[in-house]
Design a protein around this motif. Sequence first.
Motif, PDB file in Angstrom:
ATOM      1  N   UNK A 192       0.805  -1.167   0.156  1.00 27.93           N
ATOM      2  CA  UNK A 192       0.136   0.046  -0.084  1.00 27.93           C
ATOM      3  C   UNK A 192       0.729   1.551   0.064  1.00 27.93           C
ATOM      4  N   UNK A 193       1.855   1.352   0.776  1.00 26.33           N
ATOM      5  CA  UNK A 193       2.776   2.607   1.030  1.00 26.33           C
ATOM      6  C   UNK A 193       3.381   2.683  -0.408  1.00 26.33           C
ATOM      7  N   UNK A 222       3.326  13.044   5.086  1.00 23.41           N
ATOM      8  CA  UNK A 222       3.239  11.750   5.813  1.00 23.41           C
ATOM      9  C   UNK A 222       3.599  10.563   5.073  1.00 23.41           C
ATOM     10  N   UNK A 223       3.192  10.342   3.752  1.00 21.84           N
ATOM     11  CA  UNK A 223       3.426   8.987   3.225  1.00 21.84           C
ATOM     12  C   UNK A 223       5.088   8.869   2.841  1.00 21.84           C
ATOM     13  N   UNK A 224       5.639   9.885   2.883  1.00 20.50           N
ATOM     14  CA  UNK A 224       6.958  10.035   2.351  1.00 20.50           C
ATOM     15  C   UNK A 224       7.946   9.720   3.455  1.00 20.50           C
ATOM     16  N   UNK A 225       7.310   9.815   4.870  1.00 14.06           N
ATOM     17  CA  UNK A 225       8.133   9.562   5.898  1.00 14.06           C
ATOM     18  C   UNK A 225       8.594   7.791   5.884  1.00 14.06           C
ATOM     19  N   UNK A 226       7.702   7.191   5.222  1.00 18.14           N
ATOM     20  CA  UNK A 226       7.877   5.959   5.192  1.00 18.14           C
ATOM     21  C   UNK A 226       8.907   5.286   4.124  1.00 18.14           C
ATOM     22  N   UNK A 227       9.464   6.454   3.308  1.00 19.26           N
ATOM     23  CA  UNK A 227      10.262   6.111   2.260  1.00 19.26           C
ATOM     24  C   UNK A 227      11.633   6.800   2.593  1.00 19.26           C
ATOM     25  N   UNK A 257      13.965   8.966   2.139  1.00 20.82           N
ATOM     26  CA  UNK A 257      14.003   9.974   1.156  1.00 20.82           C
ATOM     27  C   UNK A 257      14.639  11.179   2.408  1.00 20.82           C
ATOM     28  N   UNK A 276      11.957  15.180   0.185  1.00 15.49           N
ATOM     29  CA  UNK A 276      10.415  15.089   0.724  1.00 15.49           C
ATOM     30  C   UNK A 276       9.843  16.523   0.399  1.00 15.49           C
TER      31      UNK A 276
END
Lengths: 232, 378
Positions: free
Chosen positions: A82-83, A107-112, A114, A119
């Motif tokens: 999903x992410x 927020x979703x970029x915190x999981x990558x 980067x 970001x």
Amino acid sequence: MFITIRNLTKSFKKGPNLITPLQNLSLEAPRGEFLALMGPSGSGKTTLLNLIAGIDSPTSGDLMIDDHDVARLSRAQLTKWRSRHVGYIFQLYHLVPILSAFENVELPLLLMPLSRSERRARADAALDLVGLSDRAQHRPPELSGGQEQRVAIARAIVHDPELLVADEPTGDLDGESARSILALLTSLSQDHGKTIVMVTHDPKAAAVANRVLHLEKGQLVNPPATPASAVS
Amino acid sequence: MKLLILALKNITRHRLRSLLTMAGVAAGMFLFTAVETTQHSLAKVTQASADDTTLIVYRENRFCPATSRLPEHYLPTIRRIEGVREVIPIQIAVNNCGASLDVITFRGVPAEDLRKYNPDLVVIAGSYENWIKRSDAALVGETFAQRRGLKIGDKFEAVGINVHVAGIIKSKESQDNNVAYVHLPFLQQASNIGLGTVTQFNVKVASSDLLDPIAKAIDETFRSDSQPTVTRPEKAFFAETAKQMIELIDFTRWLGLGAVAAVLGLVANAVLLIVRARVKETAILQTLGFSRLQIASLVSFEGILLGLLGGAIGVISAYLFFHWQSFTLGNEGLTLAITPSPTILLKGLLVALLLGLLASLYPAWRTSRQPVVQSLSQ
Ligand SMILES: Nc1ncnc2c1ncn2[C@@H]1O[C@H](COP(=O)(O)OP(=O)(O)OP(=O)(O)O)[C@@H](O)[C@H]1O
Ligand SMILES: [Mg+2]
């Protein structure tokens, strides 16, 4: 095919009863298609959307998205999938109220993996795309419903997923705001090649899609009318 | 790191609630630190350690400075015992023989011997020479002076004895910082003991393993004398004579434990309230792809922050409290000064952090397992 669904069934135990909101549903959609999903309340639209988005798993049947066997992924694998590949847009936007528009989109970029500046660049670009660059530092309570939904769309596309799912994205908006959100979604599918599955009760909203599917009691039915005639 | 910032933002969400929680944590950790500081200070003066070299020679069967009387002429005999490095005869006058919160202790010593007996003594104000010159002069320990607000040149009276402050001293031996040193003959006369009689001898031995054999040797020497002695290491003497006080202080460990339990409950309750109010928002994060571990970490960070921030306030204010406000408990001429230590400060912070973590483990675990779809439709 980008989305391939075969004999998809989802049932829940509710006390002694077994509820089956989706039964033996099959469906295919090519990459880049904008699909609208209509049907009466309780017909299983959200249930189907959640399966496609990978926040729920089917009881039986196949669900392939872009060659990922989503139906067979474990919970942890689904979360990871999903992410990277899905953007979810809710009817009630669901932004985090204490974070600014920019931080919500980030927020979703915190999981990558980067850097801060990467970001920043990506979140700025996403906000720019939805036309809200000048509201980056505003918090959700300071924004109108239409603006909140656009921030939510920026959050859904910031990590560049191929698939967008939207559950009644215009359900809580006035006509003007709804039109601008629909124009935005149309552009995301036409200009950016996103595959979109949108649940809606509004025939005018469904009319912007490439194809409209009708769900009744957990099964697809032949459309009672073409989208064009539904508008008139 | 990014999650930590998010957690920090989250606890500012309900500012008042977070502040109240932290205030409660601060109060609990203040109490915990106060108890730990007292225990630690007590351990320092009663628990034997390898660098203890002080013996106290007392009159047998006497437990109060007022009744322990030994002839001063024991001095050369003690000094001749093998392994004895230094001996000093001391006359003690205290305002209160039993356990007391405001103990005033005079130690009468031969002026010319004090420095020889304790070379570590530092005069931080006034001068040693002035003390030697003037017969009613006093060298006042740092803590004592601070407590009584004494300055050089001041005169003060206690236990019916009038002295003149000639110097303020500081020493590695905590007892020195809590007493006023005066001239032995002066104190003998002022307290009507009479010349030639002292309360005790303090003996420095060459190494701590000599404490017991030399104590035995001293008592053996005077056993058939008219004034038999009983000799013990200074810390053992304190531990024995201040039994009641030690038991009381020992009891406070339960208060410390209670404080810890209260902090644990407080933070756990706060974190549970936080996650209950945020079921849907957590589901959104899960939808965005936050893993179970990340969700659990986010919750734990909030608990840890509440514990650590509140704990820091409590622990540091307890440290400063004991730093500025000196507390001394006295018993039979020996004093226990409650002094803060950096070790306790660190320990307090660590405990606060662990409590925050412990309190949020269950809420974090539960939150990370919540079903996404049902939580979204709440
Ligand atoms: N987690 C669940 N547990 C039990 N039953 C459920 C669950 N989720 C959905 N259902 C049931 O499945 C059926 C379909 O629900 P779904 O939310 O998919 O409908 P919908 O088409 O989205 O309706 P609406 O237009 O009102 O949003 C309903 O009868 C609902 O009660
Ligand atoms: Mg629905």
